[in-house]
Motif scaffolding. Structure first.
Motif, mmCIF file in Angstrom:
data_model
loop_
_atom_site.group_PDB
_atom_site.id
_atom_site.type_symbol
_atom_site.label_atom_id
_atom_site.label_comp_id
_atom_site.label_asym_id
_atom_site.label_seq_id
_atom_site.Cartn_x
_atom_site.Cartn_y
_atom_site.Cartn_z
ATOM 1 N N PRO A 138 10.986 -14.696 9.077
ATOM 2 C CA PRO A 138 11.198 -16.277 9.406
ATOM 3 C C PRO A 138 10.777 -16.504 10.336
ATOM 4 O O PRO A 138 11.252 -16.059 11.467
ATOM 5 C CB PRO A 138 12.968 -16.019 8.929
ATOM 6 C CG PRO A 138 12.700 -14.238 9.083
ATOM 7 C CD PRO A 138 11.467 -14.056 8.719
ATOM 8 N N SER A 186 13.535 -19.596 7.305
ATOM 9 C CA SER A 186 14.277 -19.688 8.292
ATOM 10 C C SER A 186 15.800 -20.569 7.891
ATOM 11 O O SER A 186 15.600 -21.879 7.564
ATOM 12 C CB SER A 186 14.212 -19.884 9.588
ATOM 13 O OG SER A 186 14.577 -19.954 10.824
ATOM 14 N N THR A 227 19.944 -11.843 10.320
ATOM 15 C CA THR A 227 19.733 -11.827 11.130
ATOM 16 C C THR A 227 20.664 -11.512 12.354
ATOM 17 O O THR A 227 21.312 -12.896 12.240
ATOM 18 C CB THR A 227 18.481 -13.121 12.024
ATOM 19 O OG1 THR A 227 17.240 -12.877 10.872
ATOM 20 C CG2 THR A 227 18.198 -12.556 13.424
ATOM 21 N N ASP A 243 9.130 -5.428 12.511
ATOM 22 C CA ASP A 243 8.241 -7.014 13.258
ATOM 23 C C ASP A 243 8.172 -6.949 14.364
ATOM 24 O O ASP A 243 8.455 -5.990 14.846
ATOM 25 C CB ASP A 243 8.115 -8.367 12.669
ATOM 26 C CG ASP A 243 9.736 -8.142 13.073
ATOM 27 O OD1 ASP A 243 9.858 -8.346 13.722
ATOM 28 O OD2 ASP A 243 10.329 -9.717 12.302
ATOM 29 N N GLY A 295 4.938 -8.060 17.091
ATOM 30 C CA GLY A 295 3.609 -7.651 17.538
ATOM 31 C C GLY A 295 2.449 -7.258 16.885
ATOM 32 O O GLY A 295 1.759 -6.754 17.483
ATOM 33 N N ARG A 345 -0.696 -7.670 14.943
ATOM 34 C CA ARG A 345 -1.794 -8.310 15.331
ATOM 35 C C ARG A 345 -3.009 -8.203 14.270
ATOM 36 O O ARG A 345 -4.331 -8.885 14.309
ATOM 37 C CB ARG A 345 -2.028 -8.816 16.990
ATOM 38 C CG ARG A 345 -1.025 -9.702 16.813
ATOM 39 C CD ARG A 345 0.031 -10.625 16.612
ATOM 40 N NE ARG A 345 0.377 -11.784 17.208
ATOM 41 C CZ ARG A 345 1.933 -11.366 17.175
ATOM 42 N NH1 ARG A 345 2.217 -10.381 16.484
ATOM 43 N NH2 ARG A 345 2.791 -12.262 18.467
#
Ligand SMILES: Cc1cc2nc3c(=O)[nH]c(=O)nc-3n(C[C@H](O)[C@H](O)[C@H](O)COP(=O)(O)O)c2cc1C
Length: 358
Positions: free
Chosen positions: A81, A110, A159, A285, A287, A289
Motif C-alpha cells: 500500500p 492504501s 497497518t 517488505d 528494501g 529491489r
C-alpha cells in the motif's frame, strides 16, 4: 508514456523518477525518517547476505506459483500500500492496480489512496487487499471496510506501525505539501485534536486515538475477511498477534519511514519464522529491489514480498507500463536466481541456499 530504453533494473526506474518528479514530491516518496539509517540499511543488508548456487540441476519444470490466503498466485511479488499515487502519475492507483492485474501481482490499496476504492476495483480485476488505517471514529472505519468488502478486496491489511507519521526530515526540509487535486479521497478530513498547554502533543494529542489490540479484536467481529497486520518487526508483537488469531503478517519497518534505526525485516525474519512455524503467511517488505532479495527473504522464511517505493518510481517514469515492467523485471530476476541456485519451486528455496560461513 514509453519505457525509456536504458532501463535494465529497478535502480534505473529510481534514477528516472528523480529526474521527473518535483523536488518536493521526491523528498516525500524517497525520504524516510530522521537520518534515514534504516532506509539505507534496508537495501544494503540484502547485499551482505551471500547466495550459494547449485550447478548441474534440472530445473526444466520450474515455476514461481504459490497459494496464499485463498489465492493461487503466479509469483510472490506484491504491491505494498502506497498513499497518494497520483503524485507520481495522473492515473495513480488505477494505473498501478491495472499493471498488477496484468502481471498477476497481488495489489494492496492504501487507505490514503488518491483514487476511489470503487474505481480502482473496477479497473483492477486481479487479486487485491485493502490496507486499513483506523479512522477518527469506528463508524468511519467500518464504512471503509464495508466499501472494500463490496468492491471485492479479499483481505484487510491493518497497518500498525504508523499511528503517527515518522519525523521525515527530508520531506520537512523540502516543505512538501500535497498539491491540489491529490488527496485521500476515501477518508473524511481528520479532526483537529485540542490539547491543553500542559499536555503532550504526542501522548495526549496525536496518540490519543491510536489503535490497540482491542481495536483488532473489534475488527475481527466486524469482518469475515482475513486480517493481516502490517508493520511488525518485534517478535514479541508477532507472538501477541498469534494469540489474537491474525491470519497473516507483513514484517516491515515501513521502508524506514516511521522510526529510524529499527532493524530491517530480513534481520528479524528468522526469529519470526521460528515463532510462526509456518502457521500463518509471512510477507516481507522494505528494501526489496532485486530478485535476489526476494530469494533471500524466501530462504529465511518469507512466503511473499511487497514493494513500495518502486511502484512510485515506475509510475513517475512510465505509468502503468512502468509498473508492469517493474514487476516483470523482478520476476525474471527471481526466476534466474532460482535456476542458478537449483530451485524449481519456491519451497525448494531454503536457508541451505545461502552461504553460511563456519
Ligand atoms: C510514498 C509512500 C507512501 C506510503 N504509504 C503507505 C500507506 O498509505 N499505508 C501503508 O501501510 N504503508 C505505506 N507506505 C509503506 C509501504 O507500504 C511499504 O511498507 C514500504 O514502502 C516498503 O519499503 P520500500 O519502499 O523500500 O519497498 C508508504 C511508502 C511510501 C514510500
Amino acid at each position: 508514456m514509453a519505457i525509456p530504453n536504458d532501463i535494465a533494473s529497478l535502480h534505473d526506474y529510481e534514477r528516472h523518477a528523480q529526474a521527473r518528479l518535483s523536488e518536493e514530491a521526491w523528498a516525500y516518496i524517497y525520504g524516510a525518517s530522521a537520518d534515514e539509517y534504516t532506509a539505507r540499511s534496508n537495501e544494503s543488508v540484502y547485499s551482505a547476505i551471500k547466495l550459494l548456487n547449485q550447478t548441474l540441476t534440472d530445473v526444466s519444470k520450474g515455476h514461481t506459483q504459490l497459494d496464499l490466503l485463498g489465492h493461487r498466485l503466479a509469483h510472490p511479488i506484491m504491491l505494498a500500500p502506497v498513499a497518494y499515487q497520483k503524485l507520481a502519475h495522473v492515473d495513480g492507483e488505477i494505473a498501478s492496480a491495472t499493471a498488477a492485474a496484468a502481471q498477476g501481482a497481488l495489489f494492496t490499496l492504501s487507505t490514503l489512496s488518491s483514487s476511489r476504492i470503487e474505481d480502482v476495483a473496477q479497473c483492477a480485476q486481479g487479486p487485491r487487499w485493502f490496507q486499513l488505517y483506523f479512522q477518527d471514529s469506528r463508524a468511519q472505519t467500518l464504512e471503509l471496510i464495508k466499501r472494500a468488502e463490496k468492491s471485492g478486496f479479499s483481505a484487510i491489511v491493518v497497518t500498525v506501525d504508523a499511528p503517527i507519521n515518522g519525523l521525515r526530515n527530508r520531506e520537512q526540509r523540502a516543505g512538501f505539501q500535497l498539491p491540489d487535486g491529490v488527496r485521500a479521497v476515501n477518508c473524511q478530513p481528520e479532526r483537529q485534536r485540542q490539547i491543553n498547554p500542559d499536555e503532550s502533543m504526542i501522548f495526549q494529542g496525536l496518540m490519543r486515538h491510536a489503535p490497540s489490540w482491542k481495536d483488532i479484536d473489534w475488527l475481527r467481529q466486524h469482518t469475515t475477511l482475513p486480517i493481516i497486520l502490517k508493520g511488525l518487526i518485534n517478535p514479541r508483537d508477532v507472538s501477541i498477534a498469534l494469540q489474537h488469531e491474525i491470519d497473516g503478517v507483513v514484517i516491515s519497518n515501513h521502508g524506514g519511514r516511521t522510526l529510524d534505526t529499527l532493524p530491517s525485516p530480513i534481520e528479524v525474519l528468522p526469529r519470526i519464522h521460528e515463532l510462526t512455524k509456518g502457521d500463518i503467511p509471512i510477507i516481507v517488505d522494505s528494501g526489496i529491489r532485486r530478485g535476489t532479495d526476494i530469494f533471500k527473504a524466501i530462504a529465511l522464511g518469507a512466503d511473499a514480498v511487497m514493494i513500495g517505493r518502486p511502484i512510485m518510481y515506475a509510475l513517475a517514469t512510465a505509468g502503468a507500463l512502468g509498473v508492469a515492467h517493474t514487476i516483470r523485471l523482478l520476476r525474471d530476476e527471481l526466476e534466474l536466481t532460482m535456476a542458478l541456485c537449483g530451485c524449481e519451486t519456491l519451497s525448494d528455496i531454503t536457508p541451505d541456499c545461502l552461504w553460511q560461513p563456519a
